[in-house]
Every structure is written in C-alpha cells, then in structure tokens.
Design a protein around this motif. Structure first.
Motif, PDB file in Angstrom:
ATOM      1  N   PHE A  10      40.833  33.053  46.816  1.00 14.37           N
ATOM      2  CA  PHE A  10      42.115  33.679  47.141  1.00 14.37           C
ATOM      3  C   PHE A  10      43.014  33.827  45.912  1.00 14.37           C
ATOM      4  O   PHE A  10      43.793  34.759  45.821  1.00 14.37           O
ATOM      5  CB  PHE A  10      42.837  32.879  48.220  1.00 14.37           C
ATOM      6  N   VAL A  11      42.902  32.882  44.972  1.00 13.23           N
ATOM      7  CA  VAL A  11      43.741  32.944  43.774  1.00 13.23           C
ATOM      8  C   VAL A  11      43.044  33.709  42.646  1.00 13.23           C
ATOM      9  O   VAL A  11      43.604  34.628  42.051  1.00 13.23           O
ATOM     10  CB  VAL A  11      44.113  31.509  43.315  1.00 13.23           C
ATOM     11  N   ASP A  30      31.930  33.233  39.287  1.00  8.60           N
ATOM     12  CA  ASP A  30      31.849  32.302  40.422  1.00  8.60           C
ATOM     13  C   ASP A  30      30.402  31.851  40.566  1.00  8.60           C
ATOM     14  O   ASP A  30      29.473  32.580  40.206  1.00  8.60           O
ATOM     15  CB  ASP A  30      32.303  32.997  41.712  1.00  8.60           C
ATOM     16  N   ARG A  35      29.097  36.022  47.186  1.00  6.77           N
ATOM     17  CA  ARG A  35      30.483  36.441  46.982  1.00  6.77           C
ATOM     18  C   ARG A  35      30.574  37.439  45.815  1.00  6.77           C
ATOM     19  O   ARG A  35      31.165  38.512  45.934  1.00  6.77           O
ATOM     20  CB  ARG A  35      31.290  35.168  46.672  1.00  6.77           C
ATOM     21  N   THR A  90      40.705  22.894  45.016  1.00  4.47           N
ATOM     22  CA  THR A  90      41.038  21.483  44.772  1.00  4.47           C
ATOM     23  C   THR A  90      41.430  20.851  46.117  1.00  4.47           C
ATOM     24  O   THR A  90      42.596  20.552  46.353  1.00  4.47           O
ATOM     25  CB  THR A  90      42.207  21.373  43.770  1.00  4.47           C
ATOM     26  N   THR A 130      46.090  24.316  41.668  1.00  6.06           N
ATOM     27  CA  THR A 130      47.116  23.295  41.839  1.00  6.06           C
ATOM     28  C   THR A 130      46.440  21.946  41.636  1.00  6.06           C
ATOM     29  O   THR A 130      45.561  21.566  42.404  1.00  6.06           O
ATOM     30  CB  THR A 130      47.727  23.373  43.251  1.00  6.06           C
ATOM     31  N   GLN A 162      49.751  34.063  50.339  1.00 11.09           N
ATOM     32  CA  GLN A 162      48.663  34.852  50.918  1.00 11.09           C
ATOM     33  C   GLN A 162      49.233  35.937  51.816  1.00 11.09           C
ATOM     34  O   GLN A 162      50.252  35.761  52.475  1.00 11.09           O
ATOM     35  CB  GLN A 162      47.703  33.937  51.664  1.00 11.09           C
ATOM     36  N   LYS A 276      47.858  20.122  51.859  1.00 10.42           N
ATOM     37  CA  LYS A 276      47.150  19.393  50.804  1.00 10.42           C
ATOM     38  C   LYS A 276      48.085  19.033  49.661  1.00 10.42           C
ATOM     39  O   LYS A 276      47.991  17.952  49.101  1.00 10.42           O
ATOM     40  CB  LYS A 276      45.959  20.225  50.345  1.00 10.42           C
ATOM     41  N   ARG A 341      42.337  28.187  56.941  1.00 11.94           N
ATOM     42  CA  ARG A 341      42.420  26.827  56.421  1.00 11.94           C
ATOM     43  C   ARG A 341      43.703  26.138  56.888  1.00 11.94           C
ATOM     44  O   ARG A 341      44.795  26.656  56.701  1.00 11.94           O
ATOM     45  CB  ARG A 341      42.320  26.844  54.892  1.00 11.94           C
TER      46      ARG A 341
HETATM   47  N1  LIG Z   1      45.259  30.082  48.450  1.00 11.46           N
HETATM   48  C1  LIG Z   1      46.507  30.125  48.028  1.00 11.46           C
HETATM   49  O1  LIG Z   1      47.364  30.768  48.636  1.00 11.46           O
HETATM   50  C2  LIG Z   1      46.937  29.408  46.777  1.00 11.46           C
HETATM   51  C3  LIG Z   1      48.187  29.662  46.225  1.00 11.46           C
HETATM   52  C4  LIG Z   1      48.566  29.003  45.060  1.00 11.46           C
HETATM   53  C5  LIG Z   1      47.700  28.088  44.477  1.00 11.46           C
HETATM   54  N2  LIG Z   1      46.486  27.814  45.036  1.00 11.46           N
HETATM   55  C6  LIG Z   1      45.601  26.857  44.367  1.00 11.46           C
HETATM   56  O2  LIG Z   1      44.636  27.602  43.622  1.00 11.46           O
HETATM   57  C7  LIG Z   1      43.373  26.917  43.622  1.00 11.46           C
HETATM   58  C8  LIG Z   1      42.285  27.839  44.165  1.00 11.46           C
HETATM   59  O3  LIG Z   1      42.575  28.091  45.528  1.00 11.46           O
HETATM   60  P1  LIG Z   1      41.826  29.223  46.341  1.00 11.46           P
HETATM   61  O4  LIG Z   1      42.551  29.348  47.623  1.00 11.46           O
HETATM   62  O5  LIG Z   1      41.627  30.418  45.469  1.00 11.46           O
HETATM   63  O6  LIG Z   1      40.386  28.500  46.563  1.00 11.46           O
HETATM   64  P2  LIG Z   1      39.075  29.204  47.121  1.00 11.46           P
HETATM   65  O7  LIG Z   1      38.283  28.122  47.777  1.00 11.46           O
HETATM   66  O8  LIG Z   1      39.418  30.436  47.883  1.00 11.46           O
HETATM   67  O9  LIG Z   1      38.308  29.673  45.802  1.00 11.46           O
HETATM   68  C9  LIG Z   1      37.680  28.795  44.908  1.00 11.46           C
HETATM   69  C10 LIG Z   1      36.479  29.508  44.300  1.00 11.46           C
HETATM   70  O10 LIG Z   1      35.929  28.688  43.259  1.00 11.46           O
HETATM   71  C11 LIG Z   1      34.507  28.842  43.299  1.00 11.46           C
HETATM   72  N3  LIG Z   1      33.864  27.735  42.592  1.00 11.46           N
HETATM   73  C12 LIG Z   1      33.667  26.453  43.005  1.00 11.46           C
HETATM   74  N4  LIG Z   1      33.058  25.748  42.049  1.00 11.46           N
HETATM   75  C13 LIG Z   1      32.852  26.575  41.003  1.00 11.46           C
HETATM   76  C14 LIG Z   1      32.296  26.423  39.717  1.00 11.46           C
HETATM   77  N5  LIG Z   1      31.781  25.257  39.298  1.00 11.46           N
HETATM   78  N6  LIG Z   1      32.264  27.494  38.891  1.00 11.46           N
HETATM   79  C15 LIG Z   1      32.772  28.702  39.298  1.00 11.46           C
HETATM   80  N7  LIG Z   1      33.329  28.905  40.503  1.00 11.46           N
HETATM   81  C16 LIG Z   1      33.365  27.855  41.349  1.00 11.46           C
HETATM   82  C17 LIG Z   1      34.192  28.879  44.778  1.00 11.46           C
HETATM   83  O11 LIG Z   1      32.900  29.443  45.009  1.00 11.46           O
HETATM   84  C18 LIG Z   1      35.330  29.759  45.291  1.00 11.46           C
HETATM   85  O12 LIG Z   1      34.985  31.129  45.265  1.00 11.46           O
HETATM   86  C19 LIG Z   1      43.589  25.637  44.419  1.00 11.46           C
HETATM   87  O13 LIG Z   1      43.928  24.608  43.528  1.00 11.46           O
HETATM   88  C20 LIG Z   1      44.785  25.981  45.281  1.00 11.46           C
HETATM   89  O14 LIG Z   1      45.518  24.846  45.623  1.00 11.46           O
HETATM   90  C21 LIG Z   1      46.074  28.478  46.166  1.00 11.46           C
END
Ligand SMILES: NC(=O)c1ccc[n+]([C@@H]2O[C@H](COP(=O)([O-])OP(=O)(O)OC[C@H]3O[C@@H](n4cnc5c(N)ncnc54)[C@H](O)[C@@H]3O)[C@@H](O)[C@H]2O)c1
Length: 465
Positions: A10-11, A30, A35, A90, A130, A162, A276, A341
C-alpha cells in the motif's frame, strides 16, 4: 536519480509510481512474484487486486518501463543507485512490539548487495515504513556489519491515508526528512525538489529519531481524536435524550482550535496502522518505564467501539442473535479501499458467529474477495461456512433478520428504502457509522434503528428521542 523501492504494498507501490512521475529511474522491488507480475502487466484489474487506490493503475501504466520498472531481483541493479526506500510491512507482535523481521531481512539483503558494489558514490537508505524510534540507527548498524561504504541513513515516514494514496503522495501536507549529514539532506532535496520551497507543503529536515517520533505522535493523536468522540460524544448521545450528534459536532468544531478531522462517532477505526502504531508506542514507552495511561485508554476505547453495538442490540433492543441471519454491510476498514486489515467488520463478524448466528450475509463493494481469504473456510463444518458473500446490499439484506453497517461507503446512505422494499419488520438496523439519514421513515414503517451515538429508535414514540 536512480531509486530502488523495497516492498511494493500500500505504501511502496503508490510511492514508486508517484516518484517515477518526476522522471526518476525507479525500480519497485518485491519478493512476492505474483504481485510483481500483476504490476508488470499494467492491467488495472490485476494491480487493483493487490492495491486498490484511485488513480494508481493509470499512474503505473503511464510510466511503466519508461521510468518505472518492477522486479523480484535487484542483485544486478544496485550499482549507481542514489536512494533505497524501505517500505516493508512492520506488523505487531502479540505483546504489541513491532515485528521487524521483514524489514531486517530486506535490510540485510540490500546490505549484502551494497557491500559488493564497485561505484562508491553516496547512497542513502531511507525508512518509509513505520518503525520504532531508533530503527534508523539499527539500519546503520546492519550496513556497518556488512561493511557497506559511503552510505547514509534517513527516516522519511509515510503519512498517506488509504483511499487517497496517489493524490496524497502528489500533494502531501508535509515531507519529513530525518538524516544525519548535509550530504544526505541534499540527496533527498534533489528527489523532493518540488516540495522543498513549496508555498503550502511543509518540508521539514530534522534528526532521524525526531522524524520517527513525528509519525508515532501524529498517528496516535489522530486516533485520540477518534477515541475522544467515541468515548465522550457517542456516550453522551446514547445517554441523554434529544442530543443531535451532527449538531454537536458542528457546534464543537466551529472553534478553529478544534480538529474537524476525527470529529465523528463510529464503530472504531481500523486499518493497518492505528492499532499497531499505538500498541508499538505503548510498548516502546513501557519498556522505558514510562506511563502510557492516555494511550492505553485511547486504544481500549477504540477496540470497545468495534463490537459494543452488538451488546447494545441485546440489552436495549432485546435482540437475540442466536440462530438469526444478519447482513453485514461494509467489510473494508473504510470506504474506497479493499483493505480489511484490523477492520471493525472482522471483529463484528467473528463476534456474531460466536453469538450463534445462523448466517452472516456479507457485502462490500470492493472487499468481498479480501474477506474470503480472511475467513478462509477449509471445510464445510467450519464456523466461517456460515458467511455468504453478496453482490449488492439488497442481495445481502434479503432474508436477513437484522443488519449491521460497518463501513462508511456512501452507497449505504440510501439504504432506508432498500431495507423497506426488501425485508419486513420485526427487523433491527444497527448503524455503526450513522449512515442512514432518513431513519425516520424506517422507524415509521416499524423497523428498529440502533445507531452509534444515539439511543434505540422504534415506532413507540415514548421510547424514541
Ligand atoms: N498502509 C498504510 O496506509 C500506511 C500508511 C503509512 C505508513 N505505513 C507503514 O508503511 C509500511 C508498509 O506498509 P504497507 O501497508 O505498504 O505494507 P504491505 O504489507 O501492503 O506491503 C509490504 C510489502 O513488502 C513486501 N516484502 C516483504 N518482505 C520483503 C523483502 N524481504 N523484500 C522485498 N519486499 C518484501 C511484501 O511482499 C509486501 O508487498 C509499514 O511499516 C506501515 O506501518 C502504512
């Protein structure tokens, strides 16, 4: 500039797509092959199955294979990279602390590759995830362990909401960069050149630890607003007669010192971040022996909101859920996303099943598929086999004894008529988002209406407010 975005959820995906618009050479990496194949196809439906954000698939299609490249292998492309962004998941552990295993695995992998590079120009490793306060230092340690040369670490937390990820990345309220050296600040200023002297967007340069803290304080303050309205506003409206919640909101927030954002009552805030991040901050402060009473109260109120309307239905409407069929409308944690989530609907549906309902008739405009994988039903005897999925609110309502509105999809505002033409009283409408405006006509036709922030309404005038 040459940029590698590690993690394309998502980020990471909106971030990669938007910085590619500035003409940088962006590699979105990734480990999830399916994906990456979906993104690489450029097909909206396949991209949206992973991240469904307005404007995202168009932004990807525009720059695909021009400025934006997708890959599951970065071993041959680290040479000459200026910036790595870490956008890994995370998640929380059971004790509330942050699970850094995905993050650290990626960090070690990048460090191994950087240790062998030939071109030793400055590279900056930036946390967008985060992560607990002090994680930029941990990243520095990982790079040093692998003997990486000429690198800097930085924290550039993501604040996107989001449902508004692309617009939010194009026009953020602020860009926060925490780094240690002028050289690293300069590299990030080149990347974010359009924001540095922007008249509206705040470009803040600070220490990595301050940047990490800004993310936690901001998210927890936002959740505090929501919990304040749920813990105080909703309780008032449910206790004293003749309080108009919408007027209360307008009257209070007319004071410019008071935030309009979060000034609503609901069945709790979900999503991958609020729950979280507050648990993580509580854990971080507790570990240091600090008091976290306020944060704990904010968290508890938010969790309580997610299911307390089910108890109110039992106690105030004398509704027994046992062997009843209940339509649950809205499964995503908020409108305009398919993300479930920490969604309130997860708790609602599971609580309903635990209360012995014969059937949950679920509907969400975007999240039905996501819900199917959450409530995976390995055999027909599983409790989740009582969940059926429907293509419209009307279809979900048909044949049910009650309905529960869990997500604020706009289409639910017009439900009063759908309900009246689909089912007959006795019937209970539980509105966790105060979506139904013309509840008067529902109540007038014999339906019972139980909203968050208000008392039970039914046609007996003496019991209504
Ligand atoms: N979702 C939100 O609205 C939002 C907003 C601000 C901050 N954040 C923070 O941003 C971070 C990411 O959140 P998200 O929602 O994008 O998570 P997500 O689960 O949607 O995406 C994480 C991605 O990382 C990939 N990944 C895992 N291990 C990997 C590796 N070793 N190498 C490469 N890719 C790998 C996964 O396959 C997945 O596609 C988190 O820390 C979250 O707290 C999220």
């Amino acid at each position: 500039m040459k940029i590698i975005v590690v993690g394309t959820g998502f980020v990471g995906l909106p971030h990669a797509a938007v910085i590619a618009e500035y003409g940088h050479e962006v590699y979105a990496y990734d480990i999830d092959e399916a994906r990456i194949a979906a993104y690489q196809s450029g097909e909206a439906a396949r991209i949206e199955a992973y991240v469904n954000e307005p404007g995202l698939s168009a932004a990807i299609a525009e720059n695909l294979n021009r400025y934006l490249f997708f890959t599951t292998d970065i071993s041959d492309i680290v040479e000459g990279t200026d910036i790595f962004f870490f956008c890994l998941n995370t998640p929380p552990k059971l004790d509330g602390s942050t699970d850094l295993s995905f993050y650290l695995k990626a960090a070690h992998h990048v460090a191994e590759l950087l240790a062998n590079r030939e071109d030793l120009t400055r590279v900056v490793l930036v946390n967008k995830s985060t992560v607990p306060i002090g994680t930029a230092r941990l990243l520095e340690q990982v790079m040093n362990e692998h003997n990486v040369k000429n690198f800097g670490v930085a924290s550039n937390p993501e604040f996107l909401a989001q449902g508004n990820a692309v617009d939010g990345s194009r026009k953020p309220d602020r860009v926060t960069v925490g780094a240690d050296t002028e050289e690293d600040f300069q590299i990030l200023r080149r990347l974010y050149a359009q924001f540095v002297n922007h008249v509206r967007i705040r470009y803040l340069e600070t220490t990595p630890e301050t940047a990490e803290s800004i993310k936690y304080v901001a998210n927890n303050l936002l959740l505090s607003y929501i919990s304040f309205w749920n813990g105080v506003g909703a309780r008032l409206g449910e206790t004293f007669p003749n309080i108009r919640m919408e007027d209360l909101k307008i009257g209070v927030t007319s004071d410019t010192r008071i935030s309009t954002w979060g000034s609503y009552v609901s069945n709790g805030a979900g999503g991958s971040c609020f729950g979280k991040d507050i648990q993580s901050l509580i854990y971080q402060l507790n570990q240091a022996g600090r008091s976290t009473d306020l944060l704990q109260a904010v968290y508890n109120i938010n969790e309580h909101q997610k299911t307390y309307l089910i108890d109110r239905a039992v106690h105030e409407a004398n509704f027994s859920f046992n062997q009843k069929s209940v339509a649950v409308l809205g499964l995503a944690f908020k409108k305009r996303t398919n993300d479930m989530r920490d969604s309130a609907a997860l708790k609602v549906v599971e609580t309903l099943l635990a209360r012995g309902v014969s059937e949950v008739r679920a509907y969400d405009p975007l999240a039905n598929d996501a819900a199917r994988s959450y409530w995976f039903n390995p055999d027909n005897n599983h409790l989740f086999s009582r969940i059926s999925y429907h293509n419209s609110a009307k279809e979900a309502i048909a044949g049910s004894d009650a309905l529960y509105i869990s997500t604020d999809w706009e289409e639910f505002r017009g439900l009063s008529r759908t309900i009246q033409t689909t089912v007959k009283p006795p019937y209970l409408v539980i509105d966790g988002r105060r979506m139904i405006r013309d509840f008067d006509s529902l109540v007038g036709s014999g339906f019972e209406y139980l909203p968050v922030g208000g008392s039970l309404l039914k046609s007996n005038a003496a019991e209504t407010k």
